[in-house]
Design a protein around this motif. Structure first.
Motif, short mmCIF file in Angstrom:
data_model
loop_
_atom_site.label_atom_id
_atom_site.label_comp_id
_atom_site.label_asym_id
_atom_site.label_seq_id
_atom_site.Cartn_x
_atom_site.Cartn_y
_atom_site.Cartn_z
N ALA A 116 0.83 -1.21 0.00
CA ALA A 116 0.00 0.00 0.00
C ALA A 116 0.87 1.25 0.00
O ALA A 116 0.55 2.25 -0.67
CB ALA A 116 -0.94 -0.01 1.20
N GLN A 117 1.98 1.22 0.75
CA GLN A 117 2.91 2.36 0.76
C GLN A 117 3.50 2.59 -0.63
O GLN A 117 3.59 3.72 -1.11
CB GLN A 117 4.03 2.13 1.77
CG GLN A 117 3.68 2.47 3.18
CD GLN A 117 4.88 2.30 4.10
OE1 GLN A 117 5.73 1.42 3.89
NE2 GLN A 117 4.94 3.12 5.13
N ARG A 118 3.93 1.49 -1.29
CA ARG A 118 4.50 1.62 -2.63
C ARG A 118 3.48 2.18 -3.60
O ARG A 118 3.78 3.06 -4.42
CB ARG A 118 5.02 0.26 -3.12
CG ARG A 118 6.34 -0.14 -2.53
CD ARG A 118 6.96 -1.32 -3.29
NE ARG A 118 6.07 -2.46 -3.41
CZ ARG A 118 5.95 -3.46 -2.54
NH1 ARG A 118 6.70 -3.44 -1.44
NH2 ARG A 118 5.12 -4.46 -2.75
N VAL A 119 2.25 1.69 -3.52
CA VAL A 119 1.18 2.17 -4.41
C VAL A 119 0.92 3.65 -4.14
O VAL A 119 0.78 4.45 -5.07
CB VAL A 119 -0.10 1.32 -4.23
CG1 VAL A 119 -1.28 1.98 -4.92
CG2 VAL A 119 0.13 -0.08 -4.78
N ALA A 120 0.84 4.03 -2.87
CA ALA A 120 0.59 5.43 -2.52
C ALA A 120 1.73 6.32 -3.02
O ALA A 120 1.50 7.42 -3.56
CB ALA A 120 0.42 5.58 -1.01
N LYS A 121 2.97 5.83 -2.84
CA LYS A 121 4.13 6.61 -3.31
C LYS A 121 4.10 6.74 -4.82
O LYS A 121 4.33 7.82 -5.38
CB LYS A 121 5.42 5.93 -2.85
CG LYS A 121 6.66 6.73 -3.11
CD LYS A 121 7.87 6.03 -2.52
CE LYS A 121 9.14 6.83 -2.72
NZ LYS A 121 10.30 6.15 -2.17
N ARG A 122 3.80 5.61 -5.52
CA ARG A 122 3.71 5.64 -6.98
C ARG A 122 2.60 6.59 -7.44
O ARG A 122 2.80 7.39 -8.36
CB ARG A 122 3.46 4.23 -7.51
CG ARG A 122 3.50 4.16 -9.04
CD ARG A 122 3.06 2.82 -9.55
NE ARG A 122 1.63 2.65 -9.26
CZ ARG A 122 1.07 1.51 -8.91
NH1 ARG A 122 1.78 0.42 -8.77
NH2 ARG A 122 -0.23 1.45 -8.67
N ASP A 123 1.45 6.54 -6.76
CA ASP A 123 0.34 7.43 -7.12
C ASP A 123 0.70 8.88 -6.87
O ASP A 123 0.35 9.76 -7.67
CB ASP A 123 -0.92 7.05 -6.33
CG ASP A 123 -1.51 5.73 -6.79
OD1 ASP A 123 -1.09 5.22 -7.87
OD2 ASP A 123 -2.39 5.20 -6.08
N ALA A 124 1.41 9.13 -5.77
CA ALA A 124 1.83 10.51 -5.48
C ALA A 124 2.80 11.01 -6.55
O ALA A 124 2.69 12.15 -7.02
CB ALA A 124 2.47 10.59 -4.09
N LEU A 125 3.75 10.15 -6.94
CA LEU A 125 4.70 10.53 -7.99
C LEU A 125 3.98 10.77 -9.32
O LEU A 125 4.28 11.71 -10.05
CB LEU A 125 5.78 9.47 -8.16
CG LEU A 125 6.83 9.41 -7.05
CD1 LEU A 125 7.75 8.21 -7.26
CD2 LEU A 125 7.63 10.71 -7.01
N GLU A 126 3.01 9.91 -9.62
CA GLU A 126 2.24 10.06 -10.85
C GLU A 126 1.43 11.37 -10.83
O GLU A 126 1.36 12.09 -11.82
CB GLU A 126 1.31 8.85 -11.05
CG GLU A 126 0.44 8.93 -12.28
CD GLU A 126 1.21 8.95 -13.59
OE1 GLU A 126 0.65 9.44 -14.59
OE2 GLU A 126 2.37 8.50 -13.62
N ALA A 127 0.84 11.67 -9.68
CA ALA A 127 0.09 12.92 -9.55
C ALA A 127 1.01 14.12 -9.71
O ALA A 127 0.66 15.11 -10.37
CB ALA A 127 -0.62 12.97 -8.20
N HIS A 186 0.81 16.81 -12.62
CA HIS A 186 0.74 18.24 -12.29
C HIS A 186 1.81 19.02 -13.06
O HIS A 186 1.53 20.09 -13.60
CB HIS A 186 0.90 18.44 -10.79
CG HIS A 186 0.84 19.87 -10.37
ND1 HIS A 186 -0.32 20.60 -10.38
CD2 HIS A 186 1.81 20.71 -9.95
CE1 HIS A 186 -0.06 21.83 -9.99
NE2 HIS A 186 1.23 21.92 -9.72
N ALA A 187 3.02 18.46 -13.10
CA ALA A 187 4.11 19.12 -13.84
C ALA A 187 3.78 19.17 -15.33
O ALA A 187 4.02 20.19 -15.99
CB ALA A 187 5.43 18.39 -13.60
#
Length: 138
Positions: free
Chosen positions: A38-49, A53-54
């Motif tokens: 779940a942490q990896r998925v959250a981190k991946r989703d945050a990076l994707e977001a 955004h960029a």
């Protein structure tokens, strides 16, 4: 027999406690694995977001820049068109004024030729009248 029953019961309870402990550790391991996933998925989703955004920011900047370039090009073209219209209006006005001046000149030349013709006719008449008067009378 009673002793065997107690021994079997103790062995069974020990195995049950061991099974509970094993299940407890198994659930703990599964929970840790799921938490890390779940942490990896959250981190991946945050990076994707963050990447999205960029990208959206870059797209927004590009769109603004292209819009500015398009507006500048439109204004330059409008200025060129306006300048061409101004020059065309000046040419039309110049040609009209030249035509009007030519018409005035031709009218004045025609009037001068009429006046000259009348003046020559009067002069001839006066000459003829003078010659006539100077003729000897018989």
């Amino acid at each position: 027999a009673r002793w065997r029953g107690a021994r079997d019961r103790t062995s069974f309870l020990a195995l049950r406690r061991a099974a509970v402990v094993v299940q407890k550790y198994r659930r703990q391991v599964v929970a840790v694995v799921e938490f890390k996933h779940a942490q990896r998925v959250a981190k991946r989703d945050a990076l994707e977001a963050k990447r999205r955004h960029a990208m959206n920011a870059a797209t927004t900047i590009q769109a603004a820049w292209r819009g500015k370039l398009a507006r500048d090009a439109y204004r330059a073209k409008a200025a060129r068109t306006s300048q061409k219209r101004r020059v065309a209006a000046i040419i039309i006005q110049t040609n009209f004024r030249a035509w009007a001046a030519r018409c005035d000149f031709l009218a004045a030349r025609w009037a001068a030729s009429v006046f000259r013709g009348a003046w020559l006719a009067k002069r001839r008449m006066d000459d003829a009248s003078r010659r006539f008067q100077t003729l000897p009378r018989t």
